[in-house]
Design a protein around this motif. Sequence first.
Motif, PDB file in Angstrom:
ATOM      1  N   PRO A 149       0.832  -1.216   0.000  1.00  0.00           N
ATOM      2  CA  PRO A 149       0.000   0.000   0.000  1.00  0.00           C
ATOM      3  C   PRO A 149       0.860   1.258   0.000  1.00  0.00           C
ATOM      4  N   GLY A 150       0.546   2.180  -0.918  1.00  0.00           N
ATOM      5  CA  GLY A 150       1.283   3.431  -1.031  1.00  0.00           C
ATOM      6  C   GLY A 150       2.461   3.393  -1.964  1.00  0.00           C
ATOM      7  N   GLN A 316       9.116   2.940  -3.688  1.00  0.00           N
ATOM      8  CA  GLN A 316       9.569   3.759  -2.568  1.00  0.00           C
ATOM      9  C   GLN A 316       8.422   4.085  -1.609  1.00  0.00           C
ATOM     10  N   LEU A 317       8.806   4.264  -0.324  1.00  0.00           N
ATOM     11  CA  LEU A 317       7.925   4.784   0.716  1.00  0.00           C
ATOM     12  C   LEU A 317       8.755   5.708   1.596  1.00  0.00           C
ATOM     13  N   THR A 318       8.109   6.694   2.150  1.00  0.00           N
ATOM     14  CA  THR A 318       8.802   7.510   3.134  1.00  0.00           C
ATOM     15  C   THR A 318       9.008   6.694   4.414  1.00  0.00           C
ATOM     16  N   ARG A 323       7.096   2.882   8.561  1.00  0.00           N
ATOM     17  CA  ARG A 323       6.805   2.527   9.959  1.00  0.00           C
ATOM     18  C   ARG A 323       5.328   2.204  10.136  1.00  0.00           C
ATOM     19  N   LYS A 324       4.483   3.050   9.593  1.00  0.00           N
ATOM     20  CA  LYS A 324       3.044   2.819   9.737  1.00  0.00           C
ATOM     21  C   LYS A 324       2.627   1.508   9.092  1.00  0.00           C
ATOM     22  N   ALA A 325       3.191   1.184   7.925  1.00  0.00           N
ATOM     23  CA  ALA A 325       2.808  -0.042   7.213  1.00  0.00           C
ATOM     24  C   ALA A 325       3.157  -1.281   8.036  1.00  0.00           C
TER      25      ALA A 325
END
Length: 335
Positions: A149-150, A316-318, A323-325
């Motif tokens: 997700p994201g 990529q993810l920030t 952390r949230k994922a």
Amino acid sequence: MSRPLLSRTLLGAPGLMALGLGLLTLASATSAPTLTLAQQAVKAQVIVRATLGTPASVQENGQNWTVYPITVAETVVGDAQGLPKYKNQPSVWVLSGIQDGPQLPSGEAMLLLYTSRFDSPLVGFTQGVYGVSAGAGGKVVNGLPEGTPGVIKAPPPAPPAPTPAPAAPAAPAGTDAPPAPPADATPGTDPAAPAPTVPDPQTDSPATPDSAAPITSDSATADAAAPATDAPALPTDTAALPAETPPAETPPAADAAPAPPLPADTAVPPAPDAPATPDAAPPAPDAPPATDAPATPTPAPAAPAAPASNALQPGQLTLDAFRKAVLDARAQGGK
């Protein structure tokens, strides 16, 4: 320290019993199923953001290990002090000689680890490591699997450009091209051949010569005297043919009567004078020279918009999103 085998973790006790007397060597290739990021987060015992140091080769209990000391910058899940140590520093121990074993990058990375010393402590054997790099909007996590997700999906590759057709070969220099046939030529005929001569039906046919053979006996004379029954005999005397009719002559036209002469004392009136040509109109005053209008500048085409410097790339993810994922996945998994 006792070391559980990765084979026991992947196969379980029933799977080991099914092997019978076969030997499972540590150097053999290990096939691990592909895991999503959520599945990796649920399985991991420690999740840290750390910098990997220079690897060292260590021999212990007859086994050779490649040991990566790590400097922990952040602990997301678990306790980094529960990891195996090397020189009193948390480390990642990978069994040397494993076929298709993990290759850990240098620099900062997110690590999803088991605390026990397996052949590979990474969750998913080679999957639980993601490099961290600096972005305009902050640090980002790279190399995340599709479907996370994201995470932006990578665009499909562009189709290959079509191959242009080869050009027709040019005629060699000094070679004349064959002349084109005339437009009214009949296909399959030679334009240089003379046209066949067609007889004119209005022209008198030549007299047919006598084709009878010379008479040599009385019986032949009698046969020749008998009239022919197949076709009428053609006359051989040209005087018997009808004479050509001469064209009718047209009598000459009568001479026109001459005009009577005028009397001697009759005066011929003079021709009227031609009207005087009016003077030409005076030339128009010179017009001022035309002034060139200033050219209107053509606006340049707009340059394509540059992507935002803080836009995420595929995979990529920030750090905050990562952390949230993983924390959301663990919460849903009851961890």
